[in-house]
Design a protein around this motif. Structure first.
Motif, PDB file in Angstrom:
ATOM      1  N   THR A 147      12.154   4.310  -6.828  1.00 21.75           N
ATOM      2  CA  THR A 147      12.356   3.377  -5.710  1.00 21.75           C
ATOM      3  C   THR A 147      12.715   2.008  -6.261  1.00 21.75           C
ATOM      4  O   THR A 147      12.035   1.486  -7.145  1.00 21.75           O
ATOM      5  CB  THR A 147      11.071   3.298  -4.873  1.00 21.75           C
ATOM      6  N   TRP A 167       0.440   3.146   1.335  1.00 24.34           N
ATOM      7  CA  TRP A 167       1.130   4.137   0.503  1.00 24.34           C
ATOM      8  C   TRP A 167       0.076   5.160   0.089  1.00 24.34           C
ATOM      9  O   TRP A 167      -0.939   4.806  -0.526  1.00 24.34           O
ATOM     10  CB  TRP A 167       1.761   3.487  -0.734  1.00 24.34           C
ATOM     11  N   ARG A 275       7.256  14.659  -6.363  1.00 20.93           N
ATOM     12  CA  ARG A 275       6.094  13.769  -6.166  1.00 20.93           C
ATOM     13  C   ARG A 275       5.980  13.462  -4.681  1.00 20.93           C
ATOM     14  O   ARG A 275       6.836  12.794  -4.117  1.00 20.93           O
ATOM     15  CB  ARG A 275       6.290  12.475  -6.952  1.00 20.93           C
ATOM     16  N   ARG A 281       2.492   2.539   8.649  1.00 16.72           N
ATOM     17  CA  ARG A 281       2.305   1.108   8.947  1.00 16.72           C
ATOM     18  C   ARG A 281       1.327   0.871  10.084  1.00 16.72           C
ATOM     19  O   ARG A 281       1.309   1.636  11.047  1.00 16.72           O
ATOM     20  CB  ARG A 281       3.649   0.473   9.329  1.00 16.72           C
TER      21      ARG A 281
HETATM   22  O1  LIG Z   1       7.002   6.080  -2.567  1.00 20.78           O
HETATM   23  C1  LIG Z   1       7.870   5.327  -2.974  1.00 20.78           C
HETATM   24  O2  LIG Z   1       8.406   5.457  -4.076  1.00 20.78           O
HETATM   25  C2  LIG Z   1       8.356   4.191  -2.103  1.00 20.78           C
HETATM   26  C3  LIG Z   1       7.382   3.771  -1.070  1.00 20.78           C
HETATM   27  C4  LIG Z   1       7.719   2.484  -0.408  1.00 20.78           C
HETATM   28  O3  LIG Z   1       8.747   1.889  -0.622  1.00 20.78           O
HETATM   29  C5  LIG Z   1       6.768   1.918   0.536  1.00 20.78           C
HETATM   30  O4  LIG Z   1       5.634   2.404   0.628  1.00 20.78           O
HETATM   31  O5  LIG Z   1       7.131   0.934   1.234  1.00 20.78           O
END
Ligand SMILES: O=C(O)CCC(=O)C(=O)O
Length: 311
Positions: A147, A167, A275, A281
């Motif tokens: 990312t 996350w 993964r 949110r």
């Molecule tokens: O899981 C990821 O690599 C990206 C997650 C992300 O960008 C986020 O949680 O805003």
């Protein structure tokens, strides 16, 4: 199957600087999880809260199982391997799978019921609203799918700015499997907040003649805001600001929570399997909400979410 992990994390194939001035561990906030005042002080200071074991591990693994079952049915997995190994189909190019979150009860349970919601009600001090859209991800093995660094605000900033991301790894994610990284102190980069942080990725220029996609704004959207990323190279970015990338060896049950102006990215997945993680949110229900992410079929970044403007 034997999972071969590279000894060290990389980003788009490049070795990360693991010296103590460039790389570190996330601070754990599990000890203050029941103390909203301390949590608010901590997120103001750090820009994130790392909460190992907030969720029930077996519930999280049940969400992984159901997600993999759906992925298998949809042809995302290599049928030559057991589903639980999460080996991608040889032709899989994109593991962004929000459509597999709808009606996924075990996943909805960990994201929108129980300890996650109880935590947010305590932390925010009132009834909580969550976005209905779930960013469900299966990050590909290899050195292309990390990312890129970004703030979340550019994707979801039309409501309150007091909005938080959870996350959630759906399995154990050691560093070499490409977990999330936070750029330490990035929530205080006022020059970035007042420039890049003011973008909305779904706006487009109605007065640009070169566009052939004025109805959706899609083409201009990509060009104007660079797909929402702040930078391509997380390593150069870190170096230019003299900050550290922070991460952890995540375990199923952990949650990493952060604000809209906290720069984050992920490293490469050096295992053979996908993964799996979700990001979701939360905000106070009394505050304005970004309508792109609410409802049974949220418009998201589709045509209904685009705003035309004079540039
Ligand atoms: O899981 C990821 O690599 C990206 C997650 C992300 O960008 C986020 O949680 O805003």
């Amino acid at each position: 199957m034997k999972i071969e992990l590279a000894p060290e994390p990389t980003y788009l194939g490049k070795k990360m600087d693991l010296s103590p001035t460039a790389f570190g561990e996330l601070r754990v906030s599990a000890d203050i999880v029941r103390d909203p005042t301390a949590l608010k002080a901590r997120i103001d200071e750090d820009g994130y809260l790392f909460l190992p074991g907030l969720l029930d591990r077996s519930d999280v693994l049940a969400a992984r199982d159901e997600t993999l079952r759906r992925m298998s049915a949809a042809g995302y997995l290599d049928p030559a391997y057991p589903i639980a190994e999460a080996i991608p189909a040889p032709d899989l190019k994109d593991g962004f799978i929000p459509q597999l979150a709808a009606g996924n009860q075990p996943l909805q349970k960990i994201a929108f019921q129980g300890p996650m919601m109880a935590f947010y009600e305590r932390f925010l001090g009132g009834p909580v609203l969550h976005f209905d859209f779930v960013w469900l991800r299966a990050k590909l093995p290899g050195v292309t799918d990390a990312t890129r660094p970004h703030y979340d605000i550019v994707f979801m900033g039309r409501g309150t700015k007091q909005l938080f991301t959870s996350w959630t790894p759906l399995e154990d994610v050691p560093k070499e499997k490409g977990g999330l990284m936070i750029l330490e102190g990035s929530h205080r980069l006022e020059d970035v907040k007042s420039t890049y942080g003011e973008l909305d990725v779904d706006t487009y220029c109605v007065n640009r003649e070169e566009s052939t996609d004025l109805d959706s704004g899609d083409r201009q959207w990509k060009v104007r805001v660079n797909g929402g990323k702040f930078a391509e190279d997380a390593l150069a970015l870190r170096e230019s600001y003299g900050l550290r990338w922070l991460t952890a060896d995540y375990r199923a049950g952990d949650v990493l929570l952060f604000g809209m102006y906290t720069m984050h990215a992920s490293s490469d997945n050096h295992s053979r399997s996908l993964r799996l993680s979700s990001d979701t949110r939360y905000q106070l229900a009394s505050e304005p909400v970004d309508e792109r992410w609410i409802g049974e079929n949220p418009p998201g970044h589709g045509p209904a979410g685009k705003h035309g403007m004079i540039c």
